[in-house]
Design a protein around this motif. Structure first.
Motif, mmCIF file in Angstrom:
data_model
loop_
_atom_site.group_PDB
_atom_site.id
_atom_site.type_symbol
_atom_site.label_atom_id
_atom_site.label_comp_id
_atom_site.label_asym_id
_atom_site.label_seq_id
_atom_site.Cartn_x
_atom_site.Cartn_y
_atom_site.Cartn_z
ATOM 1 N N ALA A 17 0.679 -1.305 -0.154
ATOM 2 C CA ALA A 17 0.229 -0.205 0.126
ATOM 3 C C ALA A 17 0.589 1.368 0.227
ATOM 4 O O ALA A 17 0.688 2.405 -0.228
ATOM 5 C CB ALA A 17 -1.006 0.060 0.950
ATOM 6 N N THR A 18 2.382 0.997 0.407
ATOM 7 C CA THR A 18 2.758 2.378 0.811
ATOM 8 C C THR A 18 4.049 2.262 -0.455
ATOM 9 O O THR A 18 5.215 3.675 -0.483
ATOM 10 C CB THR A 18 3.913 2.149 2.074
ATOM 11 N N THR A 19 4.137 1.729 -1.606
ATOM 12 C CA THR A 19 4.833 2.062 -2.601
ATOM 13 C C THR A 19 4.603 2.645 -3.381
ATOM 14 O O THR A 19 3.097 3.305 -4.127
ATOM 15 C CB THR A 19 4.628 0.391 -3.823
ATOM 16 N N ILE A 20 5.228 3.300 -4.680
ATOM 17 C CA ILE A 20 4.488 4.237 -5.068
ATOM 18 C C ILE A 20 3.810 4.653 -6.176
ATOM 19 O O ILE A 20 2.611 5.153 -6.381
ATOM 20 C CB ILE A 20 5.789 5.125 -6.416
ATOM 21 N N GLN A 21 3.234 2.570 -6.319
ATOM 22 C CA GLN A 21 1.760 2.572 -7.327
ATOM 23 C C GLN A 21 0.432 1.983 -5.612
ATOM 24 O O GLN A 21 -0.344 1.814 -7.147
ATOM 25 C CB GLN A 21 1.899 1.351 -7.783
ATOM 26 N N GLY A 22 0.547 2.241 -4.881
ATOM 27 C CA GLY A 22 -0.250 1.238 -3.574
ATOM 28 C C GLY A 22 -1.465 2.315 -3.134
ATOM 29 O O GLY A 22 -0.955 3.757 -4.348
ATOM 30 N N ARG A 23 -1.697 2.676 -2.595
ATOM 31 C CA ARG A 23 -3.006 3.306 -2.270
ATOM 32 C C ARG A 23 -2.415 5.221 -1.845
ATOM 33 O O ARG A 23 -3.076 5.400 -1.482
ATOM 34 C CB ARG A 23 -4.317 2.640 -1.176
ATOM 35 N N LEU A 24 -1.361 4.853 -0.241
ATOM 36 C CA LEU A 24 -0.374 5.713 -0.097
ATOM 37 C C LEU A 24 0.576 5.903 -0.319
ATOM 38 O O LEU A 24 1.337 5.550 0.804
ATOM 39 C CB LEU A 24 -0.972 5.966 1.475
ATOM 40 N N PRO A 25 1.258 6.502 -1.288
ATOM 41 C CA PRO A 25 2.382 5.859 -1.100
ATOM 42 C C PRO A 25 2.795 7.144 -0.795
ATOM 43 O O PRO A 25 3.065 8.327 0.110
ATOM 44 C CB PRO A 25 3.415 6.598 -2.702
ATOM 45 N N VAL A 26 4.948 6.174 0.550
ATOM 46 C CA VAL A 26 5.123 7.385 1.462
ATOM 47 C C VAL A 26 6.271 6.638 1.152
ATOM 48 O O VAL A 26 7.322 5.930 1.016
ATOM 49 C CB VAL A 26 4.982 5.820 2.706
ATOM 50 N N ASN A 27 7.268 7.688 0.753
ATOM 51 C CA ASN A 27 8.659 7.893 0.991
ATOM 52 C C ASN A 27 9.130 7.780 -0.377
ATOM 53 O O ASN A 27 9.907 7.147 -0.643
ATOM 54 C CB ASN A 27 9.738 7.280 2.512
ATOM 55 N N THR A 28 8.264 9.024 -0.968
ATOM 56 C CA THR A 28 9.100 8.387 -2.970
ATOM 57 C C THR A 28 9.930 8.461 -3.233
ATOM 58 O O THR A 28 10.526 7.991 -4.299
ATOM 59 C CB THR A 28 7.618 9.115 -3.379
ATOM 60 N N ASP A 29 11.069 8.978 -2.554
ATOM 61 C CA ASP A 29 11.675 9.651 -2.744
ATOM 62 C C ASP A 29 13.144 8.505 -2.401
ATOM 63 O O ASP A 29 14.331 8.970 -2.737
ATOM 64 C CB ASP A 29 12.432 11.040 -3.265
ATOM 65 N N GLY A 30 12.506 7.656 -1.279
ATOM 66 C CA GLY A 30 13.673 6.921 -0.795
ATOM 67 C C GLY A 30 14.255 7.020 0.826
ATOM 68 O O GLY A 30 14.197 6.424 1.061
ATOM 69 N N GLY A 31 13.145 8.223 0.984
ATOM 70 C CA GLY A 31 13.444 8.667 2.134
ATOM 71 C C GLY A 31 14.793 8.667 3.112
ATOM 72 O O GLY A 31 15.557 8.685 1.997
ATOM 73 N N CYS A 32 15.260 9.127 4.147
ATOM 74 C CA CYS A 32 15.828 8.905 4.703
ATOM 75 C C CYS A 32 17.309 7.917 4.559
ATOM 76 O O CYS A 32 18.405 7.436 4.437
ATOM 77 C CB CYS A 32 15.997 9.315 6.586
ATOM 78 N N LEU A 33 16.653 6.347 4.081
ATOM 79 C CA LEU A 33 17.449 5.680 4.410
ATOM 80 C C LEU A 33 17.706 5.561 2.724
ATOM 81 O O LEU A 33 19.290 4.828 2.295
ATOM 82 C CB LEU A 33 16.140 4.152 4.024
ATOM 83 N N ALA A 34 17.623 5.651 1.807
ATOM 84 C CA ALA A 34 18.037 6.067 0.362
ATOM 85 C C ALA A 34 18.742 7.442 1.120
ATOM 86 O O ALA A 34 19.547 6.943 -0.201
ATOM 87 C CB ALA A 34 17.218 5.862 -0.521
ATOM 88 N N ASN A 35 18.125 8.143 0.998
ATOM 89 C CA ASN A 35 19.443 10.014 0.315
ATOM 90 C C ASN A 35 20.302 10.025 1.476
ATOM 91 O O ASN A 35 21.073 10.973 1.967
ATOM 92 C CB ASN A 35 18.311 10.413 1.094
ATOM 93 N N GLY A 36 20.330 9.794 2.891
ATOM 94 C CA GLY A 36 20.887 9.496 4.378
ATOM 95 C C GLY A 36 19.700 10.583 5.014
ATOM 96 O O GLY A 36 19.239 11.233 4.361
ATOM 97 N N GLU A 37 21.159 11.483 5.787
ATOM 98 C CA GLU A 37 20.462 12.156 7.259
ATOM 99 C C GLU A 37 21.487 13.391 6.826
ATOM 100 O O GLU A 37 22.112 12.904 8.212
ATOM 101 C CB GLU A 37 20.219 11.497 7.620
ATOM 102 N N PRO A 38 21.342 14.669 6.048
ATOM 103 C CA PRO A 38 21.691 15.774 6.424
ATOM 104 C C PRO A 38 20.607 16.770 7.153
ATOM 105 O O PRO A 38 19.919 16.946 7.080
ATOM 106 C CB PRO A 38 22.305 15.978 4.848
#
Lengths: 382, 138
Positions: free
Chosen positions: A311-332
């Protein structure tokens, strides 16, 4: 909101590691990109708010952008630094102090878990000496209790990370752009039980800037305005379970995320059922799961079924963290909150490219959480 | 010589050491470590309170990578366990957790103990509080 405030320009410096460029310089790159996106020049900006946690004073970037004499407020509010800068810009515009304002966040951290000085958090040296001053422990401790109470499994933690890296692979500005398989994550080294290496974000570098404008300036400059329908920040209530707590109260209270979320929904006049795309603080994969409920998108425990169903994938009902979030972007730290808003603007404009949510989103939601218990929520609309 | 990691936290040396918190005389809230005002009602009429020595494990985790030093003072690093222990009717305490990891589960009965954690620059052995499964004194 009483007086309409819009985001008319967005700019980002790629996240990850950029050895040849200081954090402040990355902030300047993002600011120039945001100005260009808005089709304005630096002298059109009348107020600025910005900050970093480890990369210097934001207001010194005026020597690179131009010495126009504008008021520039440095913001230091942990992981809510970006959200606080945005709130400052919103208040400057809605109070009539300015027509155009800039919010900028940037950072550059050393590799490895954040080094914490307990004294800066009102704690004795003993807390650090004995090995308790690690944010990663808090996430694991809160998560372990949550999984016990609401039946969340280890598989759900893996699914969140799989999704994050899959989305990151579609984002040219992300740090980690390689999709990881279920087993890669499920077998990565345990760091703080139940959280494994590829379930955590890492301190990193990056910068984001936003140009905000009131209704008069939107008419003047035109462009692709996204309405800032709500911006709210809340700190701890007595009884909430927060990072760096040598003890907890016996009674439980709603988290600052719950309180900021409620305030933002009320301000925007919408509910979680109206949100088309969300960016939720995912310092680690369990945080995203708990924040789904804290921000009203599901009941506690429903995440297990939602994640199984995608449900939270880009194709899902409620996409969450579509840019990869902190996990894929790291945390500055200074930049993460504004990265979320940058992504929402791309999604609401329909400019998110390979990771565009298929059904054109009209309402976007962002949420950050940080030490010692502060949350910022924004709601955007078109 | 032995010394306490922080003399505000617990009685040391003592034949029957306890953690020492504070209690708000207005609303009854117990805090640890002790503090001069109440986090719930903002009141400043505060007394010290000797906390109970037994409780239940409320949550726990492991530390499997070396924390940055400073502030971490224990070398060489070996993985350890930590968690929160609920002292009934008082407060929930964050602490190092001793005992067999496979046996740790939320709700497990725990008791207070004290352990030498590291040796400081003066050569003194630094003592810290910890909790272990009740009755497992080994």
């Amino acid at each position: 909101m009483s007086s309409a405030v819009s985001i008319i320009g967005i700019g980002i410096h790629p996240f990850g590691r950029t050895p040849q460029r200081s954090g402040l310089e990355q902030g300047v790159v993002a600011a120039r990109a945001a100005l260009a996106d808005a089709g304005i020049s630096w002298k059109d900006v009348q107020y600025a708010f910005g900050g970093s946690s480890s990369a210097g004073n934001a207001d010194t970037m005026v020597s690179r952008l131009g010495l126009t004499g504008l008021p520039f407020i440095n913001v230091a509010n942990g992981c809510a630094t970006g959200g606080s800068a945005l709130l400052g810009a919103y208040m400057a515009l809605s109070s009539g102090q300015a027509d155009v304002a800039l919010a900028v966040g940037f950072d550059k951290h050393e590799p490895g878990a954040f080094a914490v000085d307990p004294c800066e958090w009102g704690l004795g040296n003993w807390y650090g000496e004995s090995g308790l001053a690690l944010t990663t422990q808090f996430f694991a401790l809160k998560l372990k209790r949550y999984m016990h109470e609401f039946g969340i499994t280890d598989d759900s933690l893996v699914r969140v990370a799989v999704k994050a890296f899959a989305n990151g692979a579609l984002n040219p500005n992300a740090w980690r752009r390689t999709a990881l398989g279920f087993e890669d994550i499920a077998r990565s080294p345990m760091l703080n039980d139940p959280l494994r290496k590829y379930m955590f974000c890492s301190p990193a570098e990056g910068a984001v800037a936003l140009v905000l404008a009131n209704a008069a300036a939107v008419r003047k400059f035109g462009g692709k305005a996204i309405t800032l329908r709500a911006a709210a920040i809340r700190t701890r209530n007595f009884g909430s379970f927060e990072v760096f707590s040598p003890s907890l109260a016996l009674q439980r209270a709603p988290s600052p995320s719950v309180m900021a979320s409620r305030a933002a929904y009320e301000m925007a006049g919408v509910g979680p059922e109206d949100v088309d795309v969300a960016q939720l603080q995912d310092t680690e994969s369990g945080a995203e799961i708990m924040h789904m409920a804290e921000n009203g998108f599901c009941q506690d425990g429903e995440q297990e079924a939602l994640l199984s169903a995608g449900a939270t994938t880009i194709q899902g009902r409620l996409p969450v963290n579509t840019d990869g979030g902190c996990l894929a972007n790291g945390e500055p730290i200074g930049a993460s909150g504004l990265r979320q808003v940058h992504e929402l603007c791309l999604q609401l404009r329909g400019d998110a490219g390979a990771r565009q949510v298929p059904k054109p989103p009209r309402i976007g939601y962002s949420h950050v959480y940080g030490a010692p218990g502060v949350s910022a929520v924004t709601i955007l609309g078109v | 010589m032995q010394r306490s990691i922080d003399t505000q936290l617990f009685e040391w040396p003592s034949g029957d050491p306890h953690l020492i918190g504070s209690e708000c005389r207005s609303c009854g809230v117990v805090s640890f470590p002790r503090q001069a005002s109440c986090p719930r009602c903002s009141g400043s009429d505060i007394g010290l309170r000797r906390l109970g020595n037994v409780g239940q494990l409320w949550t726990w985790t492991t530390q499997e990578f070396a924390p940055k030093s400073p502030p971490y003072a224990v070398t060489p690093f070996t993985p350890f366990q930590l968690g929160y222990v609920e002292l009934p009717g008082e407060v929930i305490i964050e602490s190092r957790i001793l005992g067999d990891r496979a046996a740790l589960q939320i709700g497990l009965a725990m008791e207070l103990t004290f352990v030498p954690l590291f040796t400081d620059a003066n050569g003194d052995e630094v003592i810290c509080f910890a909790f272990r499964p009740l009755g497992k004194s080994s």
